[in-house]
Design an enzyme around this catalytic site. Structure first.
Site, PDB file in Angstrom:
ATOM      1  N   GLU A   9       0.878  -1.175   0.000  1.00  0.00           N
ATOM      2  CA  GLU A   9       0.000   0.000   0.000  1.00  0.00           C
ATOM      3  C   GLU A   9       0.911   1.218   0.000  1.00  0.00           C
ATOM      4  O   GLU A   9       1.440   1.607   1.040  1.00  0.00           O
ATOM      5  CB  GLU A   9      -0.893  -0.018   1.254  1.00  0.00           C
ATOM      6  CG  GLU A   9      -1.870  -1.185   1.304  1.00  0.00           C
ATOM      7  CD  GLU A   9      -3.030  -1.038   0.328  1.00  0.00           C
ATOM      8  OE1 GLU A   9      -3.302   0.089  -0.136  1.00  0.00           O
ATOM      9  OE2 GLU A   9      -3.681  -2.058   0.019  1.00  0.00           O
ATOM     10  N   CYS A  47      -1.994   9.525   2.557  1.00  0.00           N
ATOM     11  CA  CYS A  47      -1.544   8.917   1.301  1.00  0.00           C
ATOM     12  C   CYS A  47      -2.435   9.295   0.123  1.00  0.00           C
ATOM     13  O   CYS A  47      -1.965   9.368  -1.004  1.00  0.00           O
ATOM     14  CB  CYS A  47      -1.485   7.404   1.449  1.00  0.00           C
ATOM     15  SG  CYS A  47      -3.036   6.684   1.978  1.00  0.00           S
TER      16      CYS A  47
HETATM   17  P1  NAD Z   1       8.153   4.492   5.027  1.00  0.00           P
HETATM   18  O1  NAD Z   1       8.137   3.715   3.787  1.00  0.00           O
HETATM   19  O2  NAD Z   1       9.319   5.354   5.347  1.00  0.00           O
HETATM   20  O3  NAD Z   1       7.952   3.540   6.310  1.00  0.00           O
HETATM   21  C1  NAD Z   1       6.971   2.544   6.406  1.00  0.00           C
HETATM   22  C2  NAD Z   1       7.497   1.387   7.224  1.00  0.00           C
HETATM   23  O4  NAD Z   1       8.656   0.880   6.595  1.00  0.00           O
HETATM   24  C3  NAD Z   1       7.897   1.745   8.644  1.00  0.00           C
HETATM   25  O5  NAD Z   1       7.392   0.750   9.512  1.00  0.00           O
HETATM   26  C4  NAD Z   1       9.402   1.728   8.604  1.00  0.00           C
HETATM   27  O6  NAD Z   1       9.986   1.349   9.830  1.00  0.00           O
HETATM   28  C5  NAD Z   1       9.691   0.682   7.556  1.00  0.00           C
HETATM   29  N1  NAD Z   1      10.992   0.871   6.906  1.00  0.00           N
HETATM   30  C6  NAD Z   1      11.724   1.991   6.831  1.00  0.00           C
HETATM   31  N2  NAD Z   1      12.884   1.758   6.159  1.00  0.00           N
HETATM   32  C7  NAD Z   1      12.866   0.460   5.818  1.00  0.00           C
HETATM   33  C8  NAD Z   1      13.775  -0.396   5.119  1.00  0.00           C
HETATM   34  N3  NAD Z   1      14.919   0.054   4.634  1.00  0.00           N
HETATM   35  N4  NAD Z   1      13.420  -1.675   4.947  1.00  0.00           N
HETATM   36  C9  NAD Z   1      12.242  -2.141   5.399  1.00  0.00           C
HETATM   37  N5  NAD Z   1      11.361  -1.375   6.084  1.00  0.00           N
HETATM   38  C10 NAD Z   1      11.656  -0.105   6.293  1.00  0.00           C
HETATM   39  O7  NAD Z   1       6.813   5.319   4.964  1.00  0.00           O
HETATM   40  P2  NAD Z   1       6.367   6.435   5.930  1.00  0.00           P
HETATM   41  O8  NAD Z   1       7.278   7.617   5.760  1.00  0.00           O
HETATM   42  O9  NAD Z   1       6.150   5.889   7.297  1.00  0.00           O
HETATM   43  O10 NAD Z   1       4.914   6.785   5.330  1.00  0.00           O
HETATM   44  C11 NAD Z   1       4.740   7.689   4.295  1.00  0.00           C
HETATM   45  C12 NAD Z   1       4.511   7.019   2.961  1.00  0.00           C
HETATM   46  O11 NAD Z   1       3.553   5.987   3.095  1.00  0.00           O
HETATM   47  C13 NAD Z   1       3.952   7.965   1.931  1.00  0.00           C
HETATM   48  O12 NAD Z   1       4.567   7.731   0.696  1.00  0.00           O
HETATM   49  C14 NAD Z   1       2.485   7.585   1.859  1.00  0.00           C
HETATM   50  O13 NAD Z   1       1.860   7.884   0.642  1.00  0.00           O
HETATM   51  C15 NAD Z   1       2.540   6.132   2.113  1.00  0.00           C
HETATM   52  N6  NAD Z   1       1.272   5.669   2.666  1.00  0.00           N
HETATM   53  C16 NAD Z   1       0.498   4.855   1.918  1.00  0.00           C
HETATM   54  C17 NAD Z   1      -0.732   4.444   2.421  1.00  0.00           C
HETATM   55  C18 NAD Z   1      -1.642   3.558   1.643  1.00  0.00           C
HETATM   56  O14 NAD Z   1      -2.574   3.049   2.236  1.00  0.00           O
HETATM   57  N7  NAD Z   1      -1.438   3.336   0.363  1.00  0.00           N
HETATM   58  C19 NAD Z   1      -1.145   4.876   3.668  1.00  0.00           C
HETATM   59  C20 NAD Z   1      -0.310   5.694   4.399  1.00  0.00           C
HETATM   60  C21 NAD Z   1       0.902   6.089   3.893  1.00  0.00           C
END
Ligand code: NAD
Length: 461
Positions: free
Chosen positions: A212, A246
């Site tokens: 997502e 998002c």
């Molecule tokens: P992110 O991708 O930075 O983090 C999400 C998760 O990934 C966290 O739990 C984090 O600890 C983990 N993570 C971070 N680095 C990682 C790595 N190298 N390997 C594996 N896991 C890792 O996202 P964010 O900054 O928390 O959220 C913002 C983004 O999420 C935006 O792009 C937004 O559009 C998207 N988002 C999408 C939805 C949806 O339902 N489609 C909903 C909310 C947010």
């Protein structure tokens, strides 16, 4: 948390799943109801934790983090018996006599990783689908919202068997460690770049993923529009959670004929929502941390700021901001903004707006405002997005009859309602046959049977 601990958690979950308890739909319903009770009984704690992380108002927390989640649980509790039943499907004549059915079964032990922007709901809403489908789950909330992450861990540990649900806290190192283990499904919500890393890690263990992700969700405003209503709905969808949503409108494409009127109406709306100084409004949220504050502040130097633009680094505050006269080559049009800044681009013909949308990766959502059904049909036909709304923003997310997810760079897979159950189920496809009428033509030796097989296949195929 060390690798050994994760192996231990997984081992416990595998044993719990192996016990067969989650196959019982009454057990699933009981745990879903318990999840609802836990949320209801700890509402004040939830308000406190999310406010500590993001300074969200109770009302926004209720709308964005609690109401939809509880609705998901209620919907699953009501429907899970029917979702879990084997469904009969037509059996082709070639398989006569026989019957065919699709039998959903749980996948096993799944990993759910959440982001920080709706730190409570985006970990627990996927869990609803996972539990309804009969899985055990490891949850990894975002490290960027530590109070909420800690609260989720405590509430789950106090109310559920660790074999059924466990919470692992931590950042990228812990996420990487988790992804090194074999799960039966990985459900990830986050940014597109990290989504790629997750998909690559999961590929190594051949684990299916739901991703997502985000993207630049366009909001197009046609000339045939109710300007006041459109302005209100766009401003609300954009500045809710300070744009850290998002599916928030990422950029505005507006017909030049109504642009000035729309922008003036949006200014009035923002002032109506948050007052002359949004910094003092209890309803206006903050940017999650300094890194994101700095990233967003750097987007303020191109185009003409016609509303907002004020920032305060001591509080990670960025005012609701409208930037007019933005061009496609500006930095703000490169990647997802994910903050309270709305760039405005003007078009003369709808064709231009459509081609701008199509020049970018497929977005998570698309919004189109128009009184013209013909134009709405055209925009839907000539563009692509995970979902969206006509004459509104972000509300489609709250419907548990609509599967939610992205397409292309904005994600893989769907959830919410039955789609959430499906995301965590294996649809076993079974043909059941009696022992009678065991015709010999399908068995070797085949010599001389080809003409007969051809005729039969023509007839039955
Ligand atoms: P992110 O991708 O930075 O983090 C999400 C998760 O990934 C966290 O739990 C984090 O600890 C983990 N993570 C971070 N680095 C990682 C790595 N190298 N390997 C594996 N896991 C890792 O996202 P964010 O900054 O928390 O959220 C913002 C983004 O999420 C935006 O792009 C937004 O559009 C998207 N988002 C999408 C939805 C949806 O339902 N489609 C909903 C909310 C947010």
């Amino acid at each position: 948390m060390s690798g050994v601990d994760i192996a231990e958690i997984l081992g416990r979950q595998r044993r719990f799943f192996g016990s067969g308890k989650t196959r019982d739909v009454s057990f699933r319903i009981d745990r879903l109801k318990r999840l609802k009770d836990v949320i209801r009984d700890n509402e004040d704690e939830i308000f406190r934790a999310i406010h500590a992380d993001l300074k969200k108002s109770k009302e926004e927390i209720f709308l964005g983090e609690i109401a939809g989640l509880v609705g998901e649980i209620d919907h699953a509790v009501r429907r899970v018996r029917s979702w879990s039943k084997p469904k009969r499907v037509r059996t082709p004549l070639a398989l006569f006599p026989g019957s065919s059915f699709i039998m959903p079964e749980p996948l096993g032990v799944v990993l759910i990783m959440g982001p920080w922007n709706y730190p409570f709901q985006l970990v627990l809403a996927p869990l609803v689908g996972a539990l309804a489908a009969g899985n055990c789950a490891v949850l990894k909330p975002s490290e960027l919202t530590p109070d909420t992450s800690w609260l989720i861990r405590r509430l789950i540990a106090e109310n559920f068997e660790p074999g059924l649900i466990s919470v692992v806290e931590g950042g990228p190192d812990v996420a990487t460690d988790l992804l090194g283990h074999k799960f039966d499904h990985v459900f990830f919500t986050g940014g597109t770049e990290i989504g790629r890393i997750v998909a690559q890690a999961a590929a190594k263990t051949l684990t299916p993923v739901t991703l997502e992700l985000g993207g630049k969700s366009p909001c197009i405003v046609d000339r045939q529009v109710d300007v006041e209503c459109a302005a209100r709905r766009i401003a609300w969808g954009k500045f809710f959670n300070a744009g850290q949503t998002c599916v928030a409108p990422d950029y505005l494409l507006v017909d030049g004929k109504v642009k000035e009127e729309l922008l003036a109406a949006m200014r009035r709306c923002v002032i109506g929502f948050y007052g002359e100084n949004p910094k003092e409004s209890p309803d206006y949220c903050r940017i999650v941390n300094k890194r994101h504050f700095d990233r967003l502040s750097r987007l303020l130097d191109e185009g003409d700021i016609i509303l907002g633009g004020e920032t305060d680094p001591s509080d990670n505050y960025i005012a609701p901001t409208l930037i007019n006269n933005v061009a496609l080559h500006h930095k703000i049009m490169e990647s997802e903004i994910f903050g309270p800044i709305l760039p405005v681009l003007e078009f003369v013909e709808l064709t231009q707006a459509i081609s701008i949308v199509n020049s970018k990766p497929k977005p998570l959502a698309l919004y189109f405002f128009s009184k013209s059904c013909k134009n709405a049909d055209r925009v839907l036909r000539e563009t692509s997005s995970g979902g969206g709304a006509i004459n509104d923003t972000i509300v489609h997310v709250s419907s548990n009859t609509l599967p939610f997810g992205g397409v292309g760079d904005s994600g893989i897979g769907r959830y919410h309602g039955e789609a959430g159950f499906d995301a965590f189920s294996n649809k076993r496809a079974i043909v059941k046959r009696p022992f009678v009428l065991d015709t010999s033509f399908r068995y070797p030796p085949y010599r001389g049977k080809l003409p007969l097989l051809r005729r039969l296949m023509q007839y039955f195929g």
